[in-house]
Structure formats: C-alpha cells, structure tokens
Design a protein around this motif. Structure first.
Motif, PDB file in Angstrom:
ATOM      1  N   SER A 208       0.818  -1.211   0.000  1.00 52.39           N
ATOM      2  CA  SER A 208       0.000   0.000   0.000  1.00 52.39           C
ATOM      3  C   SER A 208       0.852   1.261   0.000  1.00 52.39           C
ATOM      4  O   SER A 208       0.409   2.318  -0.464  1.00 52.39           O
ATOM      5  N   MET A 209       2.096   1.166   0.508  1.00 53.02           N
ATOM      6  CA  MET A 209       2.974   2.336   0.551  1.00 53.02           C
ATOM      7  C   MET A 209       3.391   2.813  -0.847  1.00 53.02           C
ATOM      8  O   MET A 209       3.890   3.925  -0.993  1.00 53.02           O
ATOM      9  N   LEU A 210       3.179   1.972  -1.843  1.00 51.01           N
ATOM     10  CA  LEU A 210       3.544   2.369  -3.211  1.00 51.01           C
ATOM     11  C   LEU A 210       2.579   3.385  -3.787  1.00 51.01           C
ATOM     12  O   LEU A 210       2.891   4.056  -4.768  1.00 51.01           O
ATOM     13  N   GLY A 211       1.380   3.483  -3.222  1.00 51.67           N
ATOM     14  CA  GLY A 211       0.398   4.429  -3.721  1.00 51.67           C
ATOM     15  C   GLY A 211      -0.511   3.820  -4.771  1.00 51.67           C
ATOM     16  O   GLY A 211      -0.606   2.596  -4.915  1.00 51.67           O
ATOM     17  N   LYS A 212      -1.182   4.676  -5.531  1.00 47.42           N
ATOM     18  CA  LYS A 212      -2.161   4.258  -6.525  1.00 47.42           C
ATOM     19  C   LYS A 212      -1.549   4.296  -7.923  1.00 47.42           C
ATOM     20  O   LYS A 212      -0.686   5.124  -8.214  1.00 47.42           O
ATOM     21  N   PHE A 213      -2.056   3.390  -8.778  1.00 42.83           N
ATOM     22  CA  PHE A 213      -1.525   3.268 -10.138  1.00 42.83           C
ATOM     23  C   PHE A 213      -2.640   3.299 -11.180  1.00 42.83           C
ATOM     24  O   PHE A 213      -3.770   2.899 -10.914  1.00 42.83           O
ATOM     25  N   ASP A 214      -2.274   3.759 -12.371  1.00 43.79           N
ATOM     26  CA  ASP A 214      -3.170   3.681 -13.524  1.00 43.79           C
ATOM     27  C   ASP A 214      -3.077   2.318 -14.191  1.00 43.79           C
ATOM     28  O   ASP A 214      -4.061   1.822 -14.752  1.00 43.79           O
ATOM     29  N   VAL A 215      -1.880   1.722 -14.137  1.00 47.62           N
ATOM     30  CA  VAL A 215      -1.620   0.454 -14.818  1.00 47.62           C
ATOM     31  C   VAL A 215      -0.705  -0.392 -13.942  1.00 47.62           C
ATOM     32  O   VAL A 215       0.258   0.122 -13.366  1.00 47.62           O
ATOM     33  N   ILE A 216      -1.003  -1.690 -13.857  1.00 48.98           N
ATOM     34  CA  ILE A 216      -0.111  -2.635 -13.179  1.00 48.98           C
ATOM     35  C   ILE A 216       0.223  -3.772 -14.140  1.00 48.98           C
ATOM     36  O   ILE A 216      -0.671  -4.381 -14.731  1.00 48.98           O
ATOM     37  N   PHE A 217       1.506  -4.033 -14.304  1.00 50.91           N
ATOM     38  CA  PHE A 217       1.985  -5.221 -15.002  1.00 50.91           C
ATOM     39  C   PHE A 217       2.405  -6.221 -13.928  1.00 50.91           C
ATOM     40  O   PHE A 217       3.336  -5.968 -13.164  1.00 50.91           O
ATOM     41  N   CYS A 218       1.704  -7.354 -13.853  1.00 51.91           N
ATOM     42  CA  CYS A 218       2.073  -8.432 -12.925  1.00 51.91           C
ATOM     43  C   CYS A 218       2.092  -9.713 -13.744  1.00 51.91           C
ATOM     44  O   CYS A 218       1.172 -10.525 -13.696  1.00 51.91           O
ATOM     45  N   ARG A 219       3.163  -9.915 -14.487  1.00 52.31           N
ATOM     46  CA  ARG A 219       3.182 -10.940 -15.508  1.00 52.31           C
ATOM     47  C   ARG A 219       4.187 -12.046 -15.166  1.00 52.31           C
ATOM     48  O   ARG A 219       5.328 -11.787 -14.796  1.00 52.31           O
ATOM     49  N   ASN A 220       3.712 -13.280 -15.266  1.00 53.56           N
ATOM     50  CA  ASN A 220       4.567 -14.465 -15.132  1.00 53.56           C
ATOM     51  C   ASN A 220       5.218 -14.596 -13.759  1.00 53.56           C
ATOM     52  O   ASN A 220       6.346 -15.084 -13.639  1.00 53.56           O
ATOM     53  N   VAL A 221       4.502 -14.158 -12.742  1.00 55.83           N
ATOM     54  CA  VAL A 221       4.971 -14.365 -11.369  1.00 55.83           C
ATOM     55  C   VAL A 221       3.919 -15.081 -10.529  1.00 55.83           C
ATOM     56  O   VAL A 221       4.256 -15.898  -9.664  1.00 55.83           O
ATOM     57  N   LEU A 222       2.643 -14.836 -10.786  1.00 55.92           N
ATOM     58  CA  LEU A 222       1.583 -15.462  -9.993  1.00 55.92           C
ATOM     59  C   LEU A 222       1.529 -16.976 -10.166  1.00 55.92           C
ATOM     60  O   LEU A 222       0.987 -17.678  -9.316  1.00 55.92           O
ATOM     61  N   ILE A 223       2.107 -17.476 -11.248  1.00 56.03           N
ATOM     62  CA  ILE A 223       2.111 -18.924 -11.482  1.00 56.03           C
ATOM     63  C   ILE A 223       2.892 -19.674 -10.408  1.00 56.03           C
ATOM     64  O   ILE A 223       2.735 -20.889 -10.262  1.00 56.03           O
ATOM     65  N   TYR A 224       3.720 -18.975  -9.652  1.00 55.85           N
ATOM     66  CA  TYR A 224       4.523 -19.627  -8.612  1.00 55.85           C
ATOM     67  C   TYR A 224       3.816 -19.663  -7.262  1.00 55.85           C
ATOM     68  O   TYR A 224       4.358 -20.202  -6.296  1.00 55.85           O
ATOM     69  N   PHE A 225       2.598 -19.075  -7.179  1.00 53.47           N
ATOM     70  CA  PHE A 225       1.906 -18.958  -5.908  1.00 53.47           C
ATOM     71  C   PHE A 225       0.704 -19.894  -5.840  1.00 53.47           C
ATOM     72  O   PHE A 225       0.195 -20.348  -6.866  1.00 53.47           O
TER      73      PHE A 225
END
Length: 278
Positions: A208-225
C-alpha cells in the motif's frame, strides 16, 4: 557439490518448501528436490550443511537476514526478455495510454526482474509521446519492484550484454534507446531510465505504501503462488489501481473468481483486465 540424495531428505524438503512459501509465496510441487539441490548446493557446501534441515534451522534463527536474502535470490526465477509476448505492449500503446490524458501517469511493474519489462514500458511511452505531441503532459512514473536483490542491482544499472540486448529488441530500438559502452555492453539511455524507480518488494507483504496506479503489469509471477495467495495479491492490486485502471497478467495466467473486481477487455490479440469500482 552435494547431491540431492545426500542433502535433500524427504522431511527436509517439506520443511524447506513450507519455509519458502511462508517467506516469499513461492509454492514448490512435490517433485522439485532436484531444483532445490541445484540452486542451493553452493550455499549448503559453503555453510557446511550436509542436510537441508540444517539450512532451515539456520534460516529460522534470529539474525539470518543475509542468509534468507541469499536463499530467496537463489530460488527466484528471473527469465525475461524485451517486449515479452509483444501484445501487452501494443495494448498499452494503442488502447491504454490514449486514455491517460490528465493526471500524472503511474505504472507498476510488479516483477521487474533484470529490468527488461519496465524499460520496455518506458520505450512504449517514448514512442507514444513521439507520435502524439503534448500527450502525457503531466508526466510519467514507472515503479519497478522485485523480491530478488541481486537482480534489482543489475536492473538499476541498466546495462546489458549482447545476448540479453538481442532477446526481443530490434536493432532500430537498440540504436535509439541504448548507448554502446563497449563491444559487448549497452546501457539504457537516461531519458528512458529517468522515469523508472526500482524498489525491493515481497508481494506477499503489504504494498500500500507504493500508492495508486493507472496500470499494473504483474506478468509471469503469480504462477509460482498458491490459488489462495494469488487471489489475495490480485485483490490488493485492485485496491492499488485507480478506478478504471488496467491490470496486465502473463499469457498463462488468468483471473478466477474475481469477476466482482475486474472486467475482461478483449483486445484481439490479447486481453487486459479493467478494475471495477468497489
């Protein structure tokens, strides 16, 4: 180097697998003993551990921060290339950026690895602005995060050898956005790197400390969770997006059970997810 037969006992593997999932979210399947042995063999030998249980014991002791960091670095996969899969960057340029006209643009690259993704995004922004004079007048910021500290150091330097520079990057963009340091090394130009800020971040912890975004790229990492952790992260990413903000996932990743949070936007080819107001 110690063999998996000697070092990775069944009970020890289970303990290490549980520890790794607890501290960074990576979920190993039942048959990854060889992977653990190959990536941690040098650590085990250097520390004088004959079994993986001894490493876990050391990791769980107070004052193990440096060893923990080394183990996470070793177990993190950092496969990447420029403009990976192509269509997300086309969607960014042709659909998403034209909608971002008033407020300062903020983009988060949530698994930035050695920097190819955030720098590719920066190139897309540069190309977009060159064809639309006056666009994005309020400015742009790319926050790039990763859990691997060694990788972040590399990414911040913005220097790439001839093999890395050629993976997905055409000669025209190479000449336009990189400076040649020597016969085998290129460095991203300051105009591109200036809008990128690298930070160390573990996605299982609060962002949450990163603040708000217009766009998030979260690619090819969730497959490990695990499914549960993936949903938790995606819900928190929804909260980090401005209303109507966009989320890009990897080609083998998809939202499941989160239709109350995101709409699917078909772009032909590719899809992007748009945050619903809540």
């Amino acid at each position: 180097m110690l063999s998996s037969t000697n070092a990775i006992t069944p009970n020890g593997y289970i303990r290490f697998r549980d520890y790794l999932q607890k501290v960074c979210g990576i979920s190993l399947s039942d048959n990854k003993q060889y992977l653990v042995a190959s990536r941690l063999g040098k650590v085990l030998e250097r520390e004088g551990f004959s079994r993986i249980e001894q490493l876990v014991d050391a990791l769980e002791r107070i004052g193990s921060a440096k060893l923990k960091e080394e183990v996470i670095n070793a177990m993190t996969t950092n496969e990447t290339l420029w403009f990976r899969d192509v269509h997300p960057f086309t969607i960014l340029k042709e659909k998403v950026l034209p909608e971002m006209t008033s407020a300062p643009l903020r983009i988060w690259s949530a698994a930035s690895s050695t920097g190819q993704e955030p720098y590719s995004i920066s190139m897309v922004i540069e190309e977009f602005k060159s064809t639309r004079p006056g666009a994005l007048k309020a400015g742009e910021k790319i926050v790039a995060t990763d859990i691997c500290t060694n990788i972040l150091k590399h990414a911040k330097q913005g220097e790439y050898d001839s093999l890395a520079i050629a993976r997905g990057l055409g000669p025209d963009l190479q000449r336009r956005y990189f400076e040649k340091i020597n016969d085998s090394t290129w460095k991203i130009k300051p105009a591109l790197s200036a809008r990128v800020e690298f930070k160390h971040l573990n996605l299982i912890e609060s962002f949450s400390m990163l603040g708000k975004f217009d766009v998030i790229f979260c690619r090819n990492v969730l497959i490990y969770f695990t499914v549960e952790l993936k949903q938790d992260i995606l819900k928190r990413m929804h909260a980090a997006l401005k209303p109507g903000g966009y989320l890009f996932l990897g080609g083998s990743e998809a939202l499941s059970g989160l239709s109350d949070y995101f709409d699917i936007v078909q772009c032909h080819p590719g899809i992007v997810y748009k945050a619903k107001p809540r």
